[in-house]
Design a protein around this motif. Structure first.
Motif, mmCIF file in Angstrom:
data_model
loop_
_atom_site.group_PDB
_atom_site.id
_atom_site.type_symbol
_atom_site.label_atom_id
_atom_site.label_comp_id
_atom_site.label_asym_id
_atom_site.label_seq_id
_atom_site.Cartn_x
_atom_site.Cartn_y
_atom_site.Cartn_z
ATOM 1 N N ALA A 1 51.191 -13.522 4.001
ATOM 2 C CA ALA A 1 51.751 -13.718 2.661
ATOM 3 C C ALA A 1 51.987 -12.361 2.005
ATOM 4 O O ALA A 1 51.492 -11.329 2.449
ATOM 5 N N SER A 2 52.742 -12.381 0.923
ATOM 6 C CA SER A 2 53.034 -11.134 0.207
ATOM 7 C C SER A 2 53.230 -11.418 -1.274
ATOM 8 O O SER A 2 53.469 -12.565 -1.668
ATOM 9 N N ILE A 3 53.110 -10.372 -2.076
ATOM 10 C CA ILE A 3 53.323 -10.478 -3.517
ATOM 11 C C ILE A 3 54.615 -9.770 -3.867
ATOM 12 O O ILE A 3 54.841 -8.625 -3.463
ATOM 13 N N GLU A 4 55.467 -10.451 -4.592
ATOM 14 C CA GLU A 4 56.698 -9.863 -5.114
ATOM 15 C C GLU A 4 56.784 -10.204 -6.588
ATOM 16 O O GLU A 4 56.904 -11.385 -6.949
ATOM 17 N N ALA A 5 56.713 -9.165 -7.419
ATOM 18 C CA ALA A 5 56.694 -9.348 -8.874
ATOM 19 C C ALA A 5 55.546 -10.294 -9.228
ATOM 20 O O ALA A 5 54.399 -10.024 -8.882
ATOM 21 N N ASP A 6 55.863 -11.421 -9.865
ATOM 22 C CA ASP A 6 54.802 -12.339 -10.300
ATOM 23 C C ASP A 6 54.577 -13.469 -9.297
ATOM 24 O O ASP A 6 53.889 -14.430 -9.593
ATOM 25 N N LYS A 7 55.171 -13.344 -8.106
ATOM 26 C CA LYS A 7 55.116 -14.464 -7.161
ATOM 27 C C LYS A 7 54.311 -14.108 -5.916
ATOM 28 O O LYS A 7 54.416 -12.998 -5.376
ATOM 29 N N LEU A 8 53.528 -15.078 -5.476
ATOM 30 C CA LEU A 8 52.856 -15.003 -4.193
ATOM 31 C C LEU A 8 53.671 -15.825 -3.209
ATOM 32 O O LEU A 8 53.852 -17.035 -3.391
ATOM 33 N N LEU A 9 54.225 -15.163 -2.206
ATOM 34 C CA LEU A 9 55.091 -15.819 -1.222
ATOM 35 C C LEU A 9 54.266 -16.158 0.010
ATOM 36 O O LEU A 9 53.672 -15.283 0.644
ATOM 37 N N LEU A 10 54.259 -17.434 0.349
ATOM 38 C CA LEU A 10 53.423 -17.927 1.439
ATOM 39 C C LEU A 10 54.302 -18.575 2.502
ATOM 40 O O LEU A 10 54.788 -19.693 2.325
ATOM 41 N N PRO A 11 54.552 -17.893 3.621
ATOM 42 C CA PRO A 11 55.282 -18.526 4.729
ATOM 43 C C PRO A 11 54.508 -19.739 5.266
ATOM 44 O O PRO A 11 53.393 -20.027 4.830
ATOM 45 N N ALA A 12 55.104 -20.453 6.206
ATOM 46 C CA ALA A 12 54.447 -21.610 6.813
ATOM 47 C C ALA A 12 53.063 -21.224 7.345
ATOM 48 O O ALA A 12 52.907 -20.199 8.018
ATOM 49 N N PHE A 13 52.056 -22.031 7.031
ATOM 50 C CA PHE A 13 50.680 -21.844 7.501
ATOM 51 C C PHE A 13 50.143 -20.445 7.206
ATOM 52 O O PHE A 13 49.394 -19.878 7.995
ATOM 53 N N ALA A 14 50.536 -19.897 6.083
ATOM 54 C CA ALA A 14 50.138 -18.540 5.740
ATOM 55 C C ALA A 14 48.759 -18.508 5.095
ATOM 56 O O ALA A 14 48.305 -19.475 4.477
ATOM 57 N N SER A 15 48.104 -17.360 5.232
ATOM 58 C CA SER A 15 46.842 -17.078 4.568
ATOM 59 C C SER A 15 47.027 -15.837 3.700
ATOM 60 O O SER A 15 47.783 -14.932 4.059
ATOM 61 N N PHE A 16 46.329 -15.803 2.583
ATOM 62 C CA PHE A 16 46.387 -14.625 1.714
ATOM 63 C C PHE A 16 44.985 -14.304 1.216
ATOM 64 O O PHE A 16 44.236 -15.190 0.803
#
Length: 544
Positions: A523-538
């Motif tokens: 997963a990654s953070i872009e601006a105010d969003k946490l982007l979670l690909p399929a079956f992602a962990s953060f």
């Protein structure tokens, strides 16, 4: 961290010995086979191994029917093999936990052979015996988990005996103090041999209602309970009287008192009751009962963020000072990647282990989970499990999760044994063999190893408090906090990309430092969003 007991936050690797590694090539795994693979186990980064029963047994229920609690069944080896296993495991920093099946014995145990002879012998009251009703039928309506009545007639005594499981597994009478002491003496036998703890099988089944009251009927709409559905008549009752009696708490306290004489040893109870989380809280309360408990609440088909959150929050609200142990796979249920993922593999299997190992508590991880093994489809003629034989074809039994561990893809039986194994090795499991995954940097196996090592560096994941965060499906999120470290943890439980605004978590990107030093973070953070690909962990570290 040095003040914490070793079992808090531990990853406990369950070995089903029949299916782990066969050293003498008779088709059945054994203790020397486990010894030969201790370096592999150490490489997984686990803290302990729990070995399913290896005691003398007629194997009607594959070792959960014990005829001698103080000896090894010859198919598994000898007491000398066990002693060698303990020494070598300890040298590698691995703790040894073993199963103790206390509520019942085999019908071939010497205690039962004596008890059944008549109503006046020295062991006559060591099992649960009862007279027939006036019409000759069983004393009450209690049922066996494996189907049908929980009572079997014994012509020698002209009485029925109770068995919550197979008829060849008679229940001990724990109302008898001599039985309780004999059981504790058997437990201490293994403490003296250097074991570090016990997994207590069906521990809430030790006591029964002394009045033998009938269990009340359960309405049809409520029969879908954990582990049993309406295909099994066991689900037709509320099991208020054949298990989970108040007297059992005193016996559990006796077990704890015994273990306290052997510092560093631990008891983990398997609990399956009408309200398993309530029972789990009671059984782990304070410092005078079980150290840990686990229930079947995450061993079901229910896989949603909401359900997992419900189970965790319910337990947290009840367990104030107790310690849970989480499990999503074992030798009794369908393998988790099949049960929850419909045979999803790869990133799904990686995410599942990270998720369960990030909850507050310890973890039981079943052999093959580190390889992402799927449930095996066993042909009827190959089924060994008596549970599956009884309920075929609606229920195929437990053999699908018990097939041999695959070690080498190109070897006969995937390297498990040179002889025909007691259960077949599926071709798809050979493709996931250890030697295949060893060479793949991003394999499920290497991800499992990497995560275990990374997790040990974060005390919040081992010992910290948990606070569940309010997120929409299919996202599970929570924080773990210990001393000066707080981590925010998120999982996407679906095969579709998801996003989450940090503001919805009452956070912003300046407060979170993403932890990217382990393989699972996709997963990654872009601006105010946490982007979670399929079956992602953060995993992110929160600043104060």
């Amino acid at each position: 961290m040095s003040e914490q007991m070793w079992w808090r936050g531990a990853v406990i690797y369950q070995i089903y010995p029949r299916s782990f590694n066969d050293a003498n090539h008779d088709g059945i795994g054994d203790l020397p086979g486990i010894i030969a693979k201790l370096d592999y186990i150490a490489s997984l980064g686990v803290d302990a191994i729990w070995i399913s029963p290896f005691f003398k047994s007629p194997m009607k229920d594959f070792g959960y029917d014990i005829s001698d609690y103080r000896d090894i069944d010859p198919i598994f080896g000898t007491l000398a093999d066990f002693d060698e296993l303990v020494v070598k495991a300890h040298a590698l920093g691995i703790k040894i936990m073993i199963d103790q099946v206390l509520s019942h014995t085999s019908d071939q145990h010497q205690w039962f052979l004596e008890s059944r002879e008549d109503q006046d012998n020295d062991k006559s009251d060591w099992y649960v015996w009862a007279d027939a009703k006036a019409d000759g039928t069983a004393p009450n309506n209690w049922l066996s988990i494996f189907g049908g009545t929980g009572w079997t007639w014994e012509p020698r005594r002209q009485q029925y005996y109770l068995h919550n499981f197979l008829s060849s597994q008679p229940d001990l009478n724990f109302h008898n103090p001599e039985v309780r002491q004999a059981v504790l003496d058997n437990v201490e036998f293994w403490l003296k041999r250097g074991v570090d703890g016990f997994r207590l099988d069906a521990i809430n089944f030790c006591f029964h209602d002394a009045q033998l009251r009938d269990n009340p009927a359960k309405p049809k709409e409520l029969r879908q309970s954990i582990g049993f559905d309406e295909k099994n008549p066991y689900a037709y009752q509320y099991h208020y009287y054949n298990n989970t009696q108040d007297e059992n708490l005193g016996f559990i306290e006796s077990i704890r008192a015994l273990l306290d004489k052997y510092p560093g040893t631990v008891a983990l109870g398997e609990i399956s009751s009408e309200d398993s989380l309530k029972t789990m809280a009671e059984y782990t309360q304070g410092d005078h009962r079980l150290h840990m408990g686990y229930s079947f609440d995450l061993l079901t088909d229910n896989f949603t963020a909401g359900y997992i959150k419900q189970v965790v929050s319910s337990l947290e609200s009840r367990v104030s000072d107790g310690w849970p142990c989480w499990s999503i796979s074992n030798h009794d249920v369908q393998r988790v990647v099949s049960r929850w993922g419909g045979y999803q593999q790869g990133e799904f299997a990686k995410m599942l282990f990270a998720m369960i190992a990030s909850l507050r508590g310890s973890v039981c991880s079943y052999q093959g989970e580190e390889l992402g093994l799927t449930e095996a489809d066993i042909a009827y003629e190959d089924i060994q499990d008596p549970y599956g034989i009884t309920f075929w074809p609606q229920f195929k039994g437990r053999d699908g999760c018990r097939t041999p561990h695959p070690w080498h893809k190109e070897q006969v039986n995937a390297g498990f044994s040179q002889a025909k194994p007691w259960l077949p090795v599926p071709a798809e499991h050979a493709d996931k063999a250890v030697d295949v995954q060893e060479t793949q940097v991003d394999s499920i196996l290497n991800s499992y190893r990497h995560f275990n090592q990374w997790r040990k560096k974060h005390p919040s994941l081992l010992y910290g408090d948990i606070e569940l965060l309010d997120c929409p499906e299919p996202i599970l999120a929570f924080t773990r906090s210990y001393q000066d470290e707080t981590l925010v943890v998120c999982f996407n439980l679906s095969d579709k990309a998801q996003q989450l605004t940090l503001s919805s978590l009452q956070m912003n990107e300046q407060q979170i430092t993403a932890l990217t030093e382990h393989q699972l973070v996709t997963a990654s953070i872009e601006a105010d969003k946490l982007l979670l690909p399929a079956f992602a962990s953060f995993y992110g570290k929160l600043s104060s």
